[in-house]
Design a protein around this motif. Sequence first.
Motif, mmCIF file in Angstrom:
data_model
loop_
_atom_site.group_PDB
_atom_site.id
_atom_site.type_symbol
_atom_site.label_atom_id
_atom_site.label_comp_id
_atom_site.label_asym_id
_atom_site.label_seq_id
_atom_site.Cartn_x
_atom_site.Cartn_y
_atom_site.Cartn_z
ATOM 1 N N VAL A 53 5.564 20.924 -3.127
ATOM 2 C CA VAL A 53 4.202 20.539 -2.954
ATOM 3 C C VAL A 53 4.202 20.846 -0.939
ATOM 4 N N THR A 54 3.218 20.536 -0.909
ATOM 5 C CA THR A 54 3.332 20.092 0.769
ATOM 6 C C THR A 54 3.052 18.800 1.846
ATOM 7 N N CYS A 55 3.015 18.914 2.962
ATOM 8 C CA CYS A 55 3.609 16.979 3.551
ATOM 9 C C CYS A 55 1.960 16.538 3.642
ATOM 10 N N ASP A 56 0.814 17.984 3.250
ATOM 11 C CA ASP A 56 -0.447 17.395 2.953
ATOM 12 C C ASP A 56 -0.916 16.559 1.690
ATOM 13 N N ASP A 57 -0.316 17.066 0.261
ATOM 14 C CA ASP A 57 -0.024 16.524 -1.026
ATOM 15 C C ASP A 57 0.543 15.193 -0.568
ATOM 16 N N PHE A 58 1.458 14.482 0.335
ATOM 17 C CA PHE A 58 2.047 13.372 0.264
ATOM 18 C C PHE A 58 1.249 12.505 1.057
ATOM 19 N N ALA A 59 0.205 12.885 1.863
ATOM 20 C CA ALA A 59 -0.411 12.290 2.835
ATOM 21 C C ALA A 59 -1.633 11.774 2.430
ATOM 22 N N ALA A 60 -2.324 12.368 1.818
ATOM 23 C CA ALA A 60 -3.214 12.645 0.514
ATOM 24 C C ALA A 60 -3.335 11.306 -0.633
ATOM 25 N N GLY B 86 0.727 -1.458 0.111
ATOM 26 C CA GLY B 86 -0.443 0.131 -0.310
ATOM 27 C C GLY B 86 0.609 1.353 -0.041
ATOM 28 N N PHE B 87 1.673 1.710 0.498
ATOM 29 C CA PHE B 87 2.431 2.302 0.363
ATOM 30 C C PHE B 87 3.532 2.622 -0.649
ATOM 31 N N GLU B 88 3.583 1.331 -1.456
ATOM 32 C CA GLU B 88 4.274 1.893 -2.454
ATOM 33 C C GLU B 88 4.257 1.783 -3.755
ATOM 34 N N ALA B 89 2.406 1.897 -3.535
ATOM 35 C CA ALA B 89 1.170 2.092 -4.409
ATOM 36 C C ALA B 89 1.399 3.723 -4.075
ATOM 37 N N GLY B 90 0.878 4.194 -2.833
ATOM 38 C CA GLY B 90 0.773 5.393 -2.334
ATOM 39 C C GLY B 90 1.909 6.827 -2.988
ATOM 40 N N LEU B 91 3.360 6.242 -2.486
ATOM 41 C CA LEU B 91 4.394 6.602 -3.373
ATOM 42 C C LEU B 91 4.372 6.813 -5.349
ATOM 43 N N LYS B 92 3.967 5.464 -5.845
ATOM 44 C CA LYS B 92 3.806 6.015 -7.024
ATOM 45 C C LYS B 92 3.138 7.490 -7.777
ATOM 46 N N LEU B 93 1.862 6.911 -6.321
ATOM 47 C CA LEU B 93 0.373 7.872 -7.119
ATOM 48 C C LEU B 93 1.115 9.139 -6.954
ATOM 49 N N TYR B 94 1.229 9.488 -6.001
ATOM 50 C CA TYR B 94 2.607 10.628 -5.197
ATOM 51 C C TYR B 94 3.226 11.680 -6.588
ATOM 52 N N PHE B 95 4.141 10.854 -6.809
ATOM 53 C CA PHE B 95 4.448 10.860 -8.407
ATOM 54 C C PHE B 95 4.402 11.271 -9.535
ATOM 55 N N GLU B 96 3.087 10.245 -9.864
ATOM 56 C CA GLU B 96 2.142 11.041 -10.876
ATOM 57 C C GLU B 96 0.957 11.795 -10.756
ATOM 58 N N ARG B 97 1.192 12.251 -9.553
ATOM 59 C CA ARG B 97 0.080 13.607 -10.101
ATOM 60 C C ARG B 97 1.255 14.641 -9.069
ATOM 61 N N HIS B 98 2.639 14.596 -8.797
ATOM 62 C CA HIS B 98 3.799 15.672 -8.557
ATOM 63 C C HIS B 98 4.974 16.010 -9.231
ATOM 64 N N ASP B 99 5.153 14.757 -10.009
ATOM 65 C CA ASP B 99 5.898 15.468 -10.538
ATOM 66 C C ASP B 99 6.610 16.372 -11.218
ATOM 67 N N GLY B 100 7.695 16.934 -10.766
ATOM 68 C CA GLY B 100 7.918 18.751 -10.817
ATOM 69 C C GLY B 100 7.115 19.557 -10.409
ATOM 70 N N GLN B 101 6.597 19.663 -9.366
ATOM 71 C CA GLN B 101 6.682 20.473 -8.459
ATOM 72 C C GLN B 101 6.581 19.827 -7.104
#
Length: 894
Positions: free
Chosen positions: A422-429, A405-420
């Motif tokens: 961002v904040t700790c809230d973005d990571f949590a989301a 689940g953590f690896e899936a979350g990290l994958k989504l984090y990069f898909e959303r925010h690569d090149g940006q």
Amino acid sequence: MREGTATLIRREDYQAPAFWIRTVDLTFDLDPAKTLVTAKMALERNSAVAHGPLRLHGEALNVLRVLINGESVSFRQDGNELVIDNAPDADFALELRNTCAPDKNTTLNGLYTSGGSFFTQCEAEGFRRITYFLDRPDVMAVYTVLLRADKAKYPVLLSNGNLLESGELPNGRHFAKWHDPFPKPSYLFALVAGDLVAREQRVRTRAGKDHLLQVYVRRGDLEKTEHAMNSLIASIVWDEARFNLPLDLERFMIVGVSDFNMGAMENKGLNIFNTSALLASPATATDADFGRIESIVAHEYFHNWTGNRVTCRDWFQLSLKEGLTVFRDQEFSMDMAGGASARAVCRIQDVRNLRSAQFPEDSGAMAHPVRPDSYVEINNFYTTTIYEKGSEVVRMYQTLVGRAGFEAGLKLYFERHDGQAVTCDDFAAAIADANPGSALTTRLDAFKRWYSQAGTPHVQARGAYDAAAQSYTLTLSQHSPATPGQPDKLPQVIPVAMGLLSHEGQALTLHLQGEAAAIGAEHVLVLEQPEQSFVFINVACAPVPSLLRGFSAPVILDDGLSDAELLVLLQHDSDAFNRWEAGQRLSLNRILAALRSGAALQLDDAYLGAMRAVLRHPQLDAAFKELALTLPGEGYIAEQVEIVDPQAIHAVVESAQKQMAAALREDWIAAFEANQVMGGYTPDPVSSGKRALANLALSMLVLEAPRAQDSVWPGRAYQRFKDAGNMTDRLGALAALVNAHAELADSALDRFHELFKDDPLVVDKWFALQGRVPEQDGKTFARVKQLTKHADFTLKNPNRARSLLFSLCMYNPAAFHRADAAGYVFWAEQVLALDAINPQIASRLARVMDRWTTLATPYRSAALEAIRRVAAKADLSNDVREVISRALASVTAA
């Protein structure tokens, strides 16, 4: 910046920049006395921000020219800002030309010289010492850099990204042009120019792309870079295999420099390293050094994605990159260690470091949340709270959603925010959104209190067994002590990994009341209320709870276990961390009892027998034994008492060590003989563990020698010191002699210095060892004062200053905290001397006094006097003044 210029920066006041900088073309004509910098930038106004002037940050710069769209423009200076009041509304080109003086830059921030070469350090706000800029992490631009310099003096010219071209120039000069295709904030800019040599390696990644890896160092150090290169390759392979994160540039470069405030810096594609975190050979580096280098190389490489490709919107989000990347390097280190026991040793070492450094920070004057709410000087918030506690917060994410689940979350984090940015809230989301219905998702808002609340939560656990019903009720409660600015705290979300053992040591099957089926021998309970009870059914006998396995949350646990129950865990727990913890608790209970009673410590047979059993245990690894048999540190013990008497703590610990040395003497001899490592040196976990246990045994035998009227073991230690084939054994033998104040110690110290006087990193070890020698009649303090006058000592090199001053003031409480206040006078003198040349290092030394209010009389009043002496200096840096001011704010509480 000096007194009168300090501004409190608040997270709640964040505003997006009024302008964006999209591209930057930098030209450097490098000269140590006066470097000319030309910056050409493409800017556009941020339409979301109200119209206003263009304000650019700058420090210690001489402006020569300011052009907009090729025409001169009027500007004004407002403190450390260059202000253009009539900047265009449409996109425009800004050109700045200025000079800076690298040779005079003793702060080691911005562009500076070291050993005749040029280096940069731009995190957090060093780029403003190079040219005027929007020096903030949410302004991300694509950089092209042209370097020009004397070829004979500076044959190597490096910057971020890929090399576009290089060539000759008139008058013996040459150039190199670099381009980084990835947008980055200014803090990730880097430049290196000097007479350097490189170890090179070409690799092909899983993605099928070829890359050039280079490690640059000064001439003479190349043979010490093999381990760093191997660590880099391992990091690249691991990150692509574990998280599918590939190397994204044509090349990846690491450069070593002796003068550096930090361990290393993750500049995009051009990492700059303190040589202490880069250079290693068996003759000059210990097992710990090899492990530290592997970890730091991995950490900086992992930043390529967690920090560079996705960066921080503002510096309050610093743990977004640092806590996450520390977690990743800890996971990497455990995977590199191999087996379960070696992995456990890594985890124990990480937790021990957290407790010795971060827990005191959480209860001191500088306590702050993982995401701070305000600061005066951002350099003061590169702390163990941001890094190590931040890592524990990330680890709790993984605990709550699982590894996949953590690896899936990290994958989504990069898909959303690569090149940006961002904040700790973005990571949590991202983690929560990738794991709908998980234990995290349903508690996300409460879990994010870990970012906003300072301090270490205290968890109490009490169990009650009902023999008739064959049920066991475990009641957990929590509270978080007040910290500066936060008197009251809400409950945290605390994952408690746990198991139950019988008194004979068998693991019991867990079956929670209300669940349809049993859940195995280990489970994660989630404590989210001030108090919760969990009922386990079908429990055939009164159990021994094993709680907080693997240190599943950064809390202080009071489980109320008796010595008998702790012995069960020490002997039988399948969780190696809790097995180690049980041994530490047995030691700590006896030390604290002696401190509270004021009576002499007398270690009982049951305790000594337990330690002997660990030492003799045929299945336990040597590395684990060494950790289990090492007493809690004096600093950690001080955290367990309300009023701290450093001399009393030292006396009790010293007594415990001597009693263990005497009672287990024959076992120490057997351990020393059984753990000799034959053959060539390798820093693998098994060999390193054996050397660690052998060195502990040797130190105990030398310590016991005077009482036993034994001259053999001091002699053997001296012979081992002379004959050792690696630095781990040599330094271990030297430490055994020096820490025991043996007659041969001074001779060994002189010999060590003569052998290694031309190797700065080894000389640092020589200074550090003497700064940490257990105090005896004031000899250690006197030695340190004398060593400040040694020809090899200087405050200008951070490594050298740390090796001696920090060793005494931070890591040798009994030598530093003196009844005559001489230690505090010495501290004040050194803080002020350092502040004049390098405020960042000075502020770190100033933090020795974070918890002065806990000191007993007469130390407390003397410490306050020293703090006030530093505060009285009119031109203190913001770095030091913030630390000292917060220490003084504790006066009322004292």
